[in-house]
Enzyme design. Sequence first.
Site, PDB file in Angstrom:
ATOM      1  N   GLY A 124     -26.938   6.827  39.164  1.00 63.59           N
ATOM      2  CA  GLY A 124     -27.174   8.227  39.527  1.00 63.59           C
ATOM      3  C   GLY A 124     -28.479   8.479  40.248  1.00 63.59           C
ATOM      4  O   GLY A 124     -28.924   9.627  40.349  1.00 63.59           O
ATOM      5  N   GLY A 153     -19.663   6.150  39.799  1.00 61.97           N
ATOM      6  CA  GLY A 153     -19.839   7.436  39.118  1.00 61.97           C
ATOM      7  C   GLY A 153     -19.758   8.575  40.125  1.00 61.97           C
ATOM      8  O   GLY A 153     -18.681   8.984  40.552  1.00 61.97           O
ATOM      9  N   GLY A 154     -20.913   9.053  40.554  1.00 60.29           N
ATOM     10  CA  GLY A 154     -21.012  10.246  41.405  1.00 60.29           C
ATOM     11  C   GLY A 154     -20.046  10.258  42.585  1.00 60.29           C
ATOM     12  O   GLY A 154     -19.357  11.263  42.815  1.00 60.29           O
ATOM     13  N   GLU A 194     -24.457  -2.912  35.583  1.00 61.18           N
ATOM     14  CA  GLU A 194     -25.000  -1.633  36.052  1.00 61.18           C
ATOM     15  C   GLU A 194     -26.477  -1.546  35.651  1.00 61.18           C
ATOM     16  O   GLU A 194     -26.786  -1.218  34.494  1.00 61.18           O
ATOM     17  CB  GLU A 194     -24.249  -0.458  35.405  1.00 61.18           C
ATOM     18  CG  GLU A 194     -22.790  -0.375  35.758  1.00 61.18           C
ATOM     19  CD  GLU A 194     -22.238   1.033  35.542  1.00 61.18           C
ATOM     20  OE1 GLU A 194     -21.748   1.614  36.504  1.00 61.18           O
ATOM     21  OE2 GLU A 194     -22.315   1.549  34.411  1.00 61.18           O
ATOM     22  N   HIS A 226     -21.389   1.483  28.012  1.00 64.61           N
ATOM     23  CA  HIS A 226     -22.021   2.077  29.190  1.00 64.61           C
ATOM     24  C   HIS A 226     -23.464   2.437  28.842  1.00 64.61           C
ATOM     25  O   HIS A 226     -23.768   2.815  27.715  1.00 64.61           O
ATOM     26  CB  HIS A 226     -21.234   3.328  29.621  1.00 64.61           C
ATOM     27  CG  HIS A 226     -21.689   3.840  30.945  1.00 64.61           C
ATOM     28  ND1 HIS A 226     -22.823   4.612  31.096  1.00 64.61           N
ATOM     29  CD2 HIS A 226     -21.183   3.658  32.196  1.00 64.61           C
ATOM     30  CE1 HIS A 226     -22.978   4.890  32.389  1.00 64.61           C
ATOM     31  NE2 HIS A 226     -21.998   4.326  33.081  1.00 64.61           N
ATOM     32  N   GLU A 266     -25.154   4.953  29.353  1.00 63.45           N
ATOM     33  CA  GLU A 266     -25.346   6.298  28.773  1.00 63.45           C
ATOM     34  C   GLU A 266     -24.974   6.301  27.294  1.00 63.45           C
ATOM     35  O   GLU A 266     -25.558   7.038  26.499  1.00 63.45           O
ATOM     36  CB  GLU A 266     -24.535   7.328  29.586  1.00 63.45           C
ATOM     37  CG  GLU A 266     -25.218   7.600  30.923  1.00 63.45           C
ATOM     38  CD  GLU A 266     -24.278   7.796  32.107  1.00 63.45           C
ATOM     39  OE1 GLU A 266     -23.109   8.134  31.904  1.00 63.45           O
ATOM     40  OE2 GLU A 266     -24.741   7.595  33.248  1.00 63.45           O
ATOM     41  N   ASN A 323     -15.571   6.408  37.271  1.00 65.80           N
ATOM     42  CA  ASN A 323     -16.018   6.946  35.991  1.00 65.80           C
ATOM     43  C   ASN A 323     -16.448   8.388  36.219  1.00 65.80           C
ATOM     44  O   ASN A 323     -17.531   8.638  36.741  1.00 65.80           O
ATOM     45  CB  ASN A 323     -17.186   6.088  35.467  1.00 65.80           C
ATOM     46  CG  ASN A 323     -17.708   6.592  34.134  1.00 65.80           C
ATOM     47  OD1 ASN A 323     -17.145   7.529  33.559  1.00 65.80           O
ATOM     48  ND2 ASN A 323     -18.778   5.987  33.637  1.00 65.80           N
ATOM     49  N   TRP A 324     -15.577   9.303  35.839  1.00 58.84           N
ATOM     50  CA  TRP A 324     -15.868  10.720  36.097  1.00 58.84           C
ATOM     51  C   TRP A 324     -16.875  11.289  35.102  1.00 58.84           C
ATOM     52  O   TRP A 324     -17.289  12.435  35.230  1.00 58.84           O
ATOM     53  CB  TRP A 324     -14.569  11.537  36.057  1.00 58.84           C
ATOM     54  CG  TRP A 324     -13.649  11.282  37.220  1.00 58.84           C
ATOM     55  CD1 TRP A 324     -13.926  10.558  38.346  1.00 58.84           C
ATOM     56  CD2 TRP A 324     -12.310  11.782  37.391  1.00 58.84           C
ATOM     57  NE1 TRP A 324     -12.849  10.571  39.195  1.00 58.84           N
ATOM     58  CE2 TRP A 324     -11.834  11.318  38.635  1.00 58.84           C
ATOM     59  CE3 TRP A 324     -11.469  12.568  36.619  1.00 58.84           C
ATOM     60  CZ2 TRP A 324     -10.557  11.616  39.114  1.00 58.84           C
ATOM     61  CZ3 TRP A 324     -10.196  12.861  37.088  1.00 58.84           C
ATOM     62  CH2 TRP A 324      -9.746  12.402  38.327  1.00 58.84           C
ATOM     63  N   LYS A 325     -17.210  10.525  34.082  1.00 56.11           N
ATOM     64  CA  LYS A 325     -18.171  10.955  33.056  1.00 56.11           C
ATOM     65  C   LYS A 325     -17.793  12.345  32.511  1.00 56.11           C
ATOM     66  O   LYS A 325     -16.613  12.673  32.457  1.00 56.11           O
ATOM     67  CB  LYS A 325     -19.590  10.900  33.618  1.00 56.11           C
ATOM     68  CG  LYS A 325     -19.916   9.515  34.214  1.00 56.11           C
ATOM     69  CD  LYS A 325     -21.352   9.286  34.542  1.00 56.11           C
ATOM     70  CE  LYS A 325     -21.537   7.898  35.111  1.00 56.11           C
ATOM     71  NZ  LYS A 325     -22.919   7.571  35.410  1.00 56.11           N
ATOM     72  N   SER A 380     -24.981   3.736  41.815  1.00 53.23           N
ATOM     73  CA  SER A 380     -25.149   4.341  43.151  1.00 53.23           C
ATOM     74  C   SER A 380     -24.296   3.685  44.231  1.00 53.23           C
ATOM     75  O   SER A 380     -24.707   3.629  45.387  1.00 53.23           O
ATOM     76  CB  SER A 380     -26.634   4.370  43.538  1.00 53.23           C
ATOM     77  OG  SER A 380     -27.350   5.205  42.652  1.00 53.23           O
TER      78      SER A 380
END
Length: 260
Positions: A184, A244-245, A178, A103, A105, A11-13, A223
Site C-alpha cells: 500500500g 491489493g489496491g 510481501e 497476511h 495485516e 485481495n480486496w481487503k 504495490s
Amino acid sequence: MNNQKYLIAANWKQNGDAKSLIRLINNFIRLYKKAKPTCDILILPPAIYLETILNRLKHHKVSRKKISLGAQNISPYQNGAYTGELSVDMTKDYNCNYTLVGHSERRHVFNEDEKIISKKVRLSIESGMQTILCVGETMAEYNSKSTKKVILRQLKSALVKSANLIKSDHNKIIIAYEPVWAIGTGKTASLDDIRDVHGYIHNSLSKILGTKTNSIKILYGGSVNNLNAASILVLSNVNGALVGGASLNSKKFIDICSSI
Ligand code: 13P
C-alpha cells in the site's frame, strides 16, 4: 520456473460495499471475457460478500476454474465457540478453494502470532484448500539486512507441522512474498531483491520439507500495479502476484492479469 500457470490474486481487503463490489466484479468479468488472460485468477472478497461474488460469477457463467474464490482469513479452529470467526469449512459453502494465511495485516495489526498461523495453515491444508502463506519483512528488518532470517523463521514456524501434508501434494501450499513496507505504499521491492528472495524461499522450502519444491508457487505482493506487473512477473521464481489496491480497479486488474 515450472510450466504451471501464473496465479494472479485480488485481495480486496476490507474495502467496498455490496453495490460497489458488484460493480467491480461485473466490470472485471466483462473485461476478462474480452482479454481472455491465460493466468489463473483468484478473488478474495470480504467474507460477507463471498456469496454475492459467487452469484455474479455464476450469473456470467464464468468457470470457477478460471476465476476462483478464496477467504482472506480463517479461524485457527475447526468450529465451536469462537465468536466472530469464520471456519475454513464454512468458506467451502461458497466454493472457496483458496485461503490466505498470515497476511502482514493479520500479523501486525491483529497480532497474530506464528503459532496461530501454523494452526491455520494446517487446518486449511487438511481441509483441502490451496493455502497462500504470506511472509515478508518490515522496513526495520529490511534495513538491518534481516530479510532472509525473518522469512526463514516465518516459513519454518508456519510449515513444519504441515510438512507431511505438503510433501504429499505441493499444490496445497503457495507462498506470497510481501515485504511489509511495500504494501500500500507505492514502493515495490527492487527486481534484484524479488529475484533473490524468491530463490531463497525455494531453497528454504526444500530444506524445511526435505524434498524438491520447484512446483510450489511463489507470488510477489506489495504495490503491484498495471505498470510494474510485467517486469515483476517475468522474473525467475515469480509465479504470480498478490494484488491489493490495484485489484479494486477492474481495468488495472485485468491489465495486470494480461501482462503475462
Ligand atoms: P497493495 O497491492 O495495495 O500494496 O497490497 C498488497 C497486499 O497486501 C496484497 O495482499
